[in-house]
Design an enzyme around this catalytic site. Structure first.
Site, PDB file in Angstrom:
ATOM      1  N   CYS B 128      -0.347 -41.631 -10.349  1.00  0.00           N
ATOM      2  CA  CYS B 128      -2.306 -41.880  -9.605  1.00  0.00           C
ATOM      3  C   CYS B 128      -2.766 -40.901 -10.966  1.00  0.00           C
ATOM      4  O   CYS B 128      -2.963 -40.050 -11.134  1.00  0.00           O
ATOM      5  CB  CYS B 128      -2.846 -40.767  -8.418  1.00  0.00           C
ATOM      6  SG  CYS B 128      -4.459 -40.889  -8.167  1.00  0.00           S
ATOM      7  N   CYS B 131      -6.323 -38.623  -9.557  1.00  0.00           N
ATOM      8  CA  CYS B 131      -5.861 -37.330  -9.115  1.00  0.00           C
ATOM      9  C   CYS B 131      -4.808 -37.451  -8.939  1.00  0.00           C
ATOM     10  O   CYS B 131      -3.658 -36.902  -9.690  1.00  0.00           O
ATOM     11  CB  CYS B 131      -7.135 -37.660  -8.091  1.00  0.00           C
ATOM     12  SG  CYS B 131      -6.528 -39.070  -6.254  1.00  0.00           S
ATOM     13  N   SER B 132      -4.018 -37.146  -7.903  1.00  0.00           N
ATOM     14  CA  SER B 132      -2.688 -37.057  -8.101  1.00  0.00           C
ATOM     15  C   SER B 132      -2.481 -37.622  -6.752  1.00  0.00           C
ATOM     16  O   SER B 132      -0.629 -36.826  -6.314  1.00  0.00           O
ATOM     17  CB  SER B 132      -2.673 -35.846  -7.579  1.00  0.00           C
ATOM     18  OG  SER B 132      -2.883 -34.845  -7.188  1.00  0.00           O
ATOM     19  N   CYS B 133      -2.114 -38.822  -6.596  1.00  0.00           N
ATOM     20  CA  CYS B 133      -2.278 -39.673  -4.828  1.00  0.00           C
ATOM     21  C   CYS B 133      -0.689 -39.691  -5.062  1.00  0.00           C
ATOM     22  O   CYS B 133      -0.181 -39.598  -5.912  1.00  0.00           O
ATOM     23  CB  CYS B 133      -2.754 -41.187  -4.833  1.00  0.00           C
ATOM     24  SG  CYS B 133      -4.875 -40.716  -4.369  1.00  0.00           S
TER      25      CYS B 133
END
Lengths: 277, 242
Positions: B128, B131-133
């Site tokens: 991602c 962000c950090s999905c």
């Protein structure tokens, strides 16, 4: 022993650059060209494709406060205080590039909680400042015992302003709760599309590295509010279709060093797509 | 657990051991976290019980669910079809309900899940960039490196080099397909079942489907049942399991 897995990243001499430092830190409107303006307006979370050196990929043990912070963020979503997209906007973009890159990952989640609670008038900044000072004092003499929250009372959950979403989506999920609200999709699988080059103002989830690129619709995904609306709690806005779009790496990056067949996929809202001509 | 030995704790660069009962110094993040949680509860935004219940939900998540999911898809053609067609329904069938624990899913993971089917000529890897999905309901919390700007910057532009840094070298007849999970879909890789696993049980197969295989930075191999060991950055006061 301290773990120094990324020692190469700390090699400052190899990272020295010629610096043009402007002592004058006030800029006149005529001194900012379009490219520089765009650089200032770029949302700092959008890092895809930025140059960077190889680093050793490390694991990290989780701090207790990090788990608590994550859980608080999720519970605020569960109870309709915000949506996770508001959290992403506040904690990954609003805080600016310096803090984005400088604060720890969950430090930014924490920052987002504070900002949300103050901005949405659940607490005053004065209350927060006093409480932070009080908590620090509690542990200052080593007499606080184990670190944990000690609320003075349990608040009345009625009368708190909450979003519709946390109730409307129950039993359906998100994005399923938006199904049937966006009309017919404009694109089908296989359609050739171009990502529009819209200006970046405050928030988006359409990456800079995709703008202007041509791709092919790989999947018609779902209907949802666009991130530009969801991130600002605009539940009143119209949902739209999202698509997984497939791009050739060679079309995204000049001098792509992989193979000609390599691809990348991303999920884009309809407002950002136009038919390829 | 109450008594700790600073020298033997592995945290001797810090003033505190992980479970020290008496705290001499709190960090700015700890102070802010406590202050905000107290205020939120006092204002009625949520209850301490909400926080406790959600913590319980998070603590039972682990990549083993994803490993079992893949092993089952390798063995059961009908499940594989369902998994590729409707991964949310397939998850439910194997005991992972994406609507948990709120009734509408976790606020940050949503309820759109897609399996990325590798073939002998296509290899998927997820990231991602914004962000950090990450598919937490299937894989638990993301590894630290997955969240770093470094991985997010580079995997979308130099995927073969980054994969090589993970020890994964792909030949030129394999298309690398990077999935940037920048919206509400969450993704997990369905790797090709490796040779040498003929006749294996679901449990045996699940053991070689490590978290890194499900992200796409490794391939399952007979005999390899854990992710590559990486340097571990220690916590000052780590999450305790009790």
């Amino acid at each position: 022993m301290t773990v120094v897995g990324n020692s190469v990243m700390g090699d400052l001499s190899s990272q020295l650059r010629v610096a043009l430092h402007r002592v004058q830190d006030w800029t006149y409107p005529d001194q900012l060209d379009h490219d520089t303006f765009q650089a200032y307006m770029k949302t700092p979370h959008d890092v895809g494709g930025e140059p960077d050196a190889p680093a050793l990929f490390e694991d990290k043990e989780e701090e207790e406060w990090e788990l608590n912070t994550f859980v608080t963020c999720e519970v605020l979503g569960w109870r309709g205080i915000w949506t996770s997209e508001e959290r992403r906007r506040i904690g990954n973009v609003d805080l600016g590039r310096t803090n984005y890159l400088g604060l720890p990952y969950y430090g930014r989640w924490l920052w987002a909680i504070a900002r949300c609670l103050v901005d949405k008038r659940h607490i005053t900044l004065g209350e927060l400042i006093e409480r932070v000072s009080e908590v620090r004092k509690r542990y200052a003499e080593g007499s606080g015992g184990p670190i944990d929250a000690a609320p003075r009372m349990t608040g009345n959950i009625d009368g708190v302003a909450r979003n519709r979403h946390h109730l409307d989506a129950i039993g359906m999920g998100d994005p399923q709760c938006f199904a049937g609200t966006a009309g017919a999709p404009s694109f089908s699988v296989g359609d050739a599309v171009v990502v529009r080059e819209l200006p970046t103002i405050f928030y988006t989830r359409t990456q800079e590295y995709l703008r202007g690129a041509s791709g092919t619709i790989a999947k018609v995904s779902y209907e949802s509010l666009a991130p530009e609306d969801e991130a600002f709690d605009r539940e009143d806005q119209q949902a739209e279709w999202f698509y997984i779009v497939r791009f050739r790496m060679a079309d995204l990056w000049e001098a792509y060093t992989g193979c000609a067949t390599d691809t990348l996929q991303a999920e884009i809202s309809e407002r950002w797509l136009q038919p390829a001509v | 657990m109450a008594e700790t030995d600073l020298g033997a704790s592995g945290h001797d660069t810090h003033q505190h051991a992980g479970t020290a009962p008496m705290v001499e110094e709190v960090t700015d993040f700890e102070v802010l976290e406590i202050a905000l949680r107290e205020l939120a509860i006092e204002k009625g935004l949520f209850t301490a019980e909400d926080h406790r219940r959600y913590t319980e939900h998070v603590e039972q998540l682990e990549p083993a669910a994803g490993s079992r999911f893949v092993a089952k898809a390798w063995l059961d053609p009908e499940f594989r079809r369902l998994a590729l067609d409707d991964a949310i329904a397939a998850s439910r069938e194997m005991g992972v309900d994406w609507l948990h624990p709120t009734g509408f899913g976790t606020p940050s993971d949503f309820t759109a899940f897609e399996l990325l089917e590798d073939t002998p000529t296509v290899h998927h890897v997820i990231v991602c960039t914004l962000c950090s999905c990450y598919p937490r309901p299937m894989l638990g919390m993301s590894p630290e490196w997955y969240r770093t700007p470094n991985y997010r910057r580079r995997i979308v532009r130099w995927p073969r080099q980054v994969l090589a840094e993970f020890g994964l070298y792909l030949s030129e007849d394999v298309e690398v397909r990077v999935e940037d999970s920048n919206s509400k879909h969450r993704f997990m890789v369905l790797p090709v079942r490796p040779d040498g696993t003929e006749g294996w049980s679901e449990e045996q197969l699940a053991e070689i489907v490590t978290r890194d295989c499900l992200i796409g930075v490794a391939l399952p191999k007979p005999g390899v049942t854990s992710d590559a060991v990486r340097p571990l950055h220690p916590a000052i006061r780590p999450v305790t399991s009790d």
